[in-house]
Design an enzyme around this catalytic site. Structure first.
Site, PDB file in Angstrom:
ATOM      1  N   GLN A 142       0.985  -1.257   0.131  1.00  0.00           N
ATOM      2  CA  GLN A 142      -0.108   0.012  -0.144  1.00  0.00           C
ATOM      3  C   GLN A 142       0.930   1.261   0.038  1.00  0.00           C
ATOM      4  O   GLN A 142       1.905   1.381   0.590  1.00  0.00           O
ATOM      5  CB  GLN A 142      -0.911   0.094   1.273  1.00  0.00           C
ATOM      6  CG  GLN A 142      -1.965   1.120   1.232  1.00  0.00           C
ATOM      7  CD  GLN A 142      -2.700   0.989   2.492  1.00  0.00           C
ATOM      8  OE1 GLN A 142      -2.112   1.093   3.682  1.00  0.00           O
ATOM      9  NE2 GLN A 142      -4.111   1.409   2.244  1.00  0.00           N
ATOM     10  N   GLY A 269       1.937   0.957  11.742  1.00  0.00           N
ATOM     11  CA  GLY A 269       1.399   0.119  12.921  1.00  0.00           C
ATOM     12  C   GLY A 269       1.203  -1.153  12.653  1.00  0.00           C
ATOM     13  O   GLY A 269       1.252  -1.971  13.280  1.00  0.00           O
ATOM     14  N   GLU A 272      -3.255  -4.477   6.984  1.00  0.00           N
ATOM     15  CA  GLU A 272      -4.353  -5.268   7.041  1.00  0.00           C
ATOM     16  C   GLU A 272      -4.487  -6.306   5.828  1.00  0.00           C
ATOM     17  O   GLU A 272      -5.494  -6.592   5.223  1.00  0.00           O
ATOM     18  CB  GLU A 272      -5.517  -4.524   6.819  1.00  0.00           C
ATOM     19  CG  GLU A 272      -6.039  -3.883   5.895  1.00  0.00           C
ATOM     20  CD  GLU A 272      -5.321  -2.274   5.489  1.00  0.00           C
ATOM     21  OE1 GLU A 272      -5.841  -1.458   4.646  1.00  0.00           O
ATOM     22  OE2 GLU A 272      -4.455  -1.971   6.356  1.00  0.00           O
ATOM     23  N   HIS A 296      -8.154  -2.191  14.754  1.00  0.00           N
ATOM     24  CA  HIS A 296      -8.180  -1.428  13.493  1.00  0.00           C
ATOM     25  C   HIS A 296      -7.955  -2.326  12.525  1.00  0.00           C
ATOM     26  O   HIS A 296      -8.659  -2.213  11.523  1.00  0.00           O
ATOM     27  CB  HIS A 296      -7.135  -0.372  13.693  1.00  0.00           C
ATOM     28  CG  HIS A 296      -7.189   0.677  12.557  1.00  0.00           C
ATOM     29  ND1 HIS A 296      -7.982   1.681  12.424  1.00  0.00           N
ATOM     30  CD2 HIS A 296      -6.859   0.571  11.201  1.00  0.00           C
ATOM     31  CE1 HIS A 296      -7.942   2.238  11.335  1.00  0.00           C
ATOM     32  NE2 HIS A 296      -7.045   1.480  10.500  1.00  0.00           N
ATOM     33  N   GLU A 297      -6.879  -3.183  12.514  1.00  0.00           N
ATOM     34  CA  GLU A 297      -6.338  -3.932  11.366  1.00  0.00           C
ATOM     35  C   GLU A 297      -7.438  -5.079  11.068  1.00  0.00           C
ATOM     36  O   GLU A 297      -7.864  -5.402   9.941  1.00  0.00           O
ATOM     37  CB  GLU A 297      -5.136  -4.550  11.360  1.00  0.00           C
ATOM     38  CG  GLU A 297      -4.092  -3.630  11.651  1.00  0.00           C
ATOM     39  CD  GLU A 297      -4.005  -2.165  10.683  1.00  0.00           C
ATOM     40  OE1 GLU A 297      -4.117  -2.383   9.485  1.00  0.00           O
ATOM     41  OE2 GLU A 297      -3.421  -1.509  11.012  1.00  0.00           O
ATOM     42  N   HIS A 300     -10.641  -3.691   9.355  1.00  0.00           N
ATOM     43  CA  HIS A 300     -10.471  -3.652   7.716  1.00  0.00           C
ATOM     44  C   HIS A 300     -10.746  -4.783   6.964  1.00  0.00           C
ATOM     45  O   HIS A 300     -11.137  -4.767   5.831  1.00  0.00           O
ATOM     46  CB  HIS A 300      -8.898  -3.424   7.389  1.00  0.00           C
ATOM     47  CG  HIS A 300      -8.461  -1.844   7.292  1.00  0.00           C
ATOM     48  ND1 HIS A 300      -8.946  -1.017   6.754  1.00  0.00           N
ATOM     49  CD2 HIS A 300      -7.476  -1.281   8.290  1.00  0.00           C
ATOM     50  CE1 HIS A 300      -8.584   0.060   6.694  1.00  0.00           C
ATOM     51  NE2 HIS A 300      -7.484   0.042   7.795  1.00  0.00           N
ATOM     52  N   GLU A 319     -10.638   4.018   5.703  1.00  0.00           N
ATOM     53  CA  GLU A 319     -10.126   4.498   7.274  1.00  0.00           C
ATOM     54  C   GLU A 319     -11.249   4.926   8.065  1.00  0.00           C
ATOM     55  O   GLU A 319     -11.171   4.866   9.343  1.00  0.00           O
ATOM     56  CB  GLU A 319      -9.128   5.418   7.071  1.00  0.00           C
ATOM     57  CG  GLU A 319      -7.800   4.702   6.293  1.00  0.00           C
ATOM     58  CD  GLU A 319      -7.191   3.310   6.836  1.00  0.00           C
ATOM     59  OE1 GLU A 319      -7.679   3.107   8.059  1.00  0.00           O
ATOM     60  OE2 GLU A 319      -6.560   2.724   6.261  1.00  0.00           O
ATOM     61  N   ASP A 376       0.395   8.328  -1.167  1.00  0.00           N
ATOM     62  CA  ASP A 376       0.726   8.169   0.013  1.00  0.00           C
ATOM     63  C   ASP A 376       0.386   9.585   0.970  1.00  0.00           C
ATOM     64  O   ASP A 376       0.236   9.526   2.194  1.00  0.00           O
ATOM     65  CB  ASP A 376       2.349   8.041   0.259  1.00  0.00           C
ATOM     66  CG  ASP A 376       2.703   7.549   1.617  1.00  0.00           C
ATOM     67  OD1 ASP A 376       2.299   6.684   2.055  1.00  0.00           O
ATOM     68  OD2 ASP A 376       3.812   8.089   1.947  1.00  0.00           O
ATOM     69  N   TYR A 384      -8.861   9.160   8.235  1.00  0.00           N
ATOM     70  CA  TYR A 384      -9.054   8.435   9.441  1.00  0.00           C
ATOM     71  C   TYR A 384     -10.225   8.967  10.815  1.00  0.00           C
ATOM     72  O   TYR A 384     -11.097   8.565  10.969  1.00  0.00           O
ATOM     73  CB  TYR A 384      -7.761   8.047  10.252  1.00  0.00           C
ATOM     74  CG  TYR A 384      -6.718   7.304   9.562  1.00  0.00           C
ATOM     75  CD1 TYR A 384      -6.515   5.978  10.094  1.00  0.00           C
ATOM     76  CD2 TYR A 384      -6.117   7.546   8.390  1.00  0.00           C
ATOM     77  CE1 TYR A 384      -5.605   4.956   9.319  1.00  0.00           C
ATOM     78  CE2 TYR A 384      -5.041   6.907   7.783  1.00  0.00           C
ATOM     79  CZ  TYR A 384      -4.956   5.452   8.189  1.00  0.00           C
ATOM     80  OH  TYR A 384      -3.928   4.741   7.586  1.00  0.00           O
ATOM     81  N   ARG A 559       8.672   2.899  12.544  1.00  0.00           N
ATOM     82  CA  ARG A 559       7.573   3.405  12.364  1.00  0.00           C
ATOM     83  C   ARG A 559       7.315   5.028  12.108  1.00  0.00           C
ATOM     84  O   ARG A 559       7.683   5.694  12.997  1.00  0.00           O
ATOM     85  CB  ARG A 559       6.630   2.988  13.555  1.00  0.00           C
ATOM     86  CG  ARG A 559       5.099   3.005  13.416  1.00  0.00           C
ATOM     87  CD  ARG A 559       4.289   2.546  14.702  1.00  0.00           C
ATOM     88  NE  ARG A 559       3.126   2.727  14.640  1.00  0.00           N
ATOM     89  CZ  ARG A 559       2.098   2.345  15.479  1.00  0.00           C
ATOM     90  NH1 ARG A 559       2.747   2.005  16.659  1.00  0.00           N
ATOM     91  NH2 ARG A 559       0.936   2.824  15.390  1.00  0.00           N
ATOM     92  N   LYS A 561       5.059   7.052  12.029  1.00  0.00           N
ATOM     93  CA  LYS A 561       4.203   7.752  13.049  1.00  0.00           C
ATOM     94  C   LYS A 561       5.113   8.175  14.123  1.00  0.00           C
ATOM     95  O   LYS A 561       4.827   9.449  14.550  1.00  0.00           O
ATOM     96  CB  LYS A 561       2.954   6.985  13.542  1.00  0.00           C
ATOM     97  CG  LYS A 561       2.405   7.434  14.657  1.00  0.00           C
ATOM     98  CD  LYS A 561       1.368   6.543  15.178  1.00  0.00           C
ATOM     99  CE  LYS A 561       0.659   7.241  16.409  1.00  0.00           C
ATOM    100  NZ  LYS A 561      -0.258   6.069  17.259  1.00  0.00           N
TER     101      LYS A 561
END
Length: 607
Positions: A142, A269, A272, A296-297, A300, A319, A376, A384, A559, A561
């Site tokens: 993705q 994180g 999915e 969350h995953e 999905h 999302e 991206d 989200y 990560r 984030k």
């Protein structure tokens, strides 16, 4: 393989896929690959079975940095013949269109190819970058990186089933987003099958020294042997999550739900991938307080994998529903007060993102316009958290029962299909809004979907547990020593600690940070969320005691984030540019291209 059927939807053209405008669609893939750790390449063939289109003379695939060796026709009579093909001029983001000439007898095309050692989707890890003594490979497809390891029709609106044969070193285990083995095969050959149709961004491969632990008859965990015991403890509630999700929005349609815990360089994180969610080890806090990411995953598996955004402009349909669903799962398992904390943290992240992007920016719309840009760029809190807030607003207007009925029927009706924003809005109006005069005006739907920022009718989100944290912060700001309220914090989750750290003054004195550190051991925390909230304070206060831990974190955790805010905080210091670039130079080999693509620009360095 039997392919589920459902009413067809007329989809918009995908601006991020050359294949999106091709009249010929691939509906099944037979993949044959060899994994070579020495050359850091995948080599083999992709055989695409085609759905014919009248008078079509070519089929188009997306590629990027692939060496196409030759292409063959597989005709209806079973014979194999060379095929004429060409590659268009490359685009740095979209790659190249691979055009294969067709004849009336063509049933499939077989593409022989090899990946580049620098393929953006692939991360090749040395043993020193893992938890063990063996190398590791994982993919991240993705948004449009599948084309860097597989010639494919790389649009979320195009789905296909697949089977694969993958050869790896005999001492390593191979896994895919498909039916998976649970133990080593002595000859290093693995066979996979995915009978439900998926888009290319959900193609996934991982190879490493991996062990498996069963959690239930349909859930389990793969991880490196050193990581597996902690993972087994951390994700013990996995089956309960799946059952809770089914109770909310209908049956789980993918047979098994397993997790793969990756090395810490994974840029997200979680991802999915159907049947096998990839997760970062940074969510293993020891107290199961960060497992909302797994919820969350898992969500999905309905919103995203089952009903998929047609293009990346429609990403919010994946999302926004998933965040709402995730928090409903967490509420079901751990109570409303727990879910309220997640809503407050999410809303704070949304406000931060809106301020960062610009309150009037079209990039704060739910329906984006990403043509000409890397999709991206659309993977922000807007999709989200603004998407979730729209559903919270709708819930406040019609009640949970009606909204739950709508969502459950939506997933069932459009299973294994793509959905674009215009079609969804038409469906929303037909099934809900038009049935109650004035409801769309009260919802202010246009302001949510095609307007900037957060509409004023978004319901407020509050947390009783955070009110107790705020009381502790007030005492701290009034001069009360931190040690005097340590007993009040013994039951705090990661979320309460993050809220506490976000609530500290922007530039607390180093002495106060030292006192807090002595009381609560923030610098030595094993919790990545807490560290990411703590380190910016230590940088601004020049609290040197935290410097080694910060630098170690940046060198080993990949990560995005976490990396982006920490590097930004570092860059803001007087000597920060030189320090950040020095750390990044050493750490960059540990990061996936998804992270380096952002950080190269942030730090103004050339790869």
């Amino acid at each position: 393989m039997a392919i589920p059927t459902s009413p067809p939807i007329s989809l918009p053209t995908d601006p991020h896929s050359y294949a999106g405008s091709s009249p010929v669609r691939a509906h099944h893939l037979a993949l044959d690959l060899r994994v070579d750790f020495d050359s850091r390449t995948l080599a083999g063939s992709a055989t695409w079975h085609l759905t014919p289109a009248e008078a079509a003379t070519e089929v188009v695939f997306d590629t990027r940095d692939l060496a196409i060796e030759n292409v063959e026709h597989l005709r209806v009579d079973g014979s194999v013949h060379p095929a004429e093909f060409s590659l268009d001029a490359p685009d740095p983001t979209l790659g190249q269109a691979l055009r294969v000439a067709l004849s009336a007898e063509t049933a499939a095309v077989r593409i022989h190819y090899r990946t580049a050692p620098t393929a953006a989707a692939l991360q090749w890890l040395l043993p020193s970058q893992t938890a063990g003594i063996q190398p590791f490979l994982f993919t991240q497809s993705q948004a449009i990186l599948a084309r860097t390891w597989l010639p494919c029709q790389d649009s979320p609106g195009i789905r296909f089933t697949y089977e694969a044969q993958v050869r790896v070193p005999a001492h390593l285990l191979a896994l895919m987003s498909a039916e998976n083995p649970q133990q080593l095969n002595a000859n290093g050959e693995y066979h996979f099958r995915m009978s439900q149709p998926i888009p290319a961004y959900l193609m996934a491969l991982a190879v490493g020294d991996l062990a498996f632990a069963t959690l239930s008859n349909r859930t389990g965990i793969y991880a490196e042997p050193a990581t597996l015991p902690m993972a087994n403890h951390e994700f013990a509630d996995l089956e309960h999550m799946v059952a809770a999700a089914e109770e909310l929005y209908g049956p789980y349609r993918w047979e098994r739900y397993d997790l793969l815990v990756l090395p810490p360089s994974f840029p997200f994180g979680g991802m999915e991938n159907p049947r096998l969610t990839f997760v970062t080890p940074t969510i293993m806090a020891g107290d199961r307080s960060l497992t909302s990411l797994v919820a969350h995953e898992l969500a999905h598996s309905w919103s995203g994998n089952l009903v998929t955004n047609a293009t990346w402009d429609d990403f919010w349909l994946n999302e926004g529903f998933t965040v709402y669903f995730e928090r409903r799962i967490m509420e079901h398992l751990y109570g409303r007060e727990y879910a309220d904390m997640l809503q407050v943290l999410g809303r704070a992240a949304l406000h931060h993102t809106i301020a960062e992007i610009g309150v009037a920016s079209p990039d704060t719309h739910l329906h984006l316009a990403l043509a000409g840009r890397d999709p991206d760029e659309g993977l922000t809190e807007i999709a989200y958290e603004k998407g979730c807030s729209l559903l919270l607003t709708l819930e406040s207007l019609i009640g949970r029962l009606r909204l739950d009925t709508f969502i459950k029927e939506y997933f069932a009706r459009f299973s294994f299909q793509a959905m674009d924003t215009a079609t969804f809005l038409h469906y929303l109006r037909a099934e809900l809004l038009d049935q109650e005069p004035g409801l769309e005006d009260r919802l202010q739907l246009a302001a949510w979907v095609d307007g900037p920022g957060l509409p004023p009718n978004a319901p407020a989100v509050t947390s009783r547990r955070f009110e107790l944290v705020d009381a502790a912060l007030a005492r701290l700001k009034s001069g009360t020593p931190s040690g005097t309220f340590r007993a009040d914090t013994t039951e705090w989750s990661s979320h309460e600690w993050v809220h506490f750290l976000h609530g500290l003054p922007p530039t607390p004195p180093a002495g106060q940070l030292a006192e807090l550190d002595a009381a609560f051991q923030f610098t030595n925390s094993g919790n990545s969320e807490i560290l990411t909230a703590w380190f910016p304070h230590t940088l601004r206060a020049e609290y040197a005691a935290a410097t080694p831990a910060l630098e170690n974190f940046l060198r080993h955790v990949g990560r995005r984030k976490f990396l982006v805010p920490l590097y930004r905080a570092l860059l803001a210091q007087p000597d920060g540019v030189a320090r950040a670039r020095a750390i990044y130079k050493e750490a960059r080999p540990n990061y996936h291209s998804v992270a380096t693509g952002t950080l190269d620009a942030l730090l103004a360095v050339r790869p």
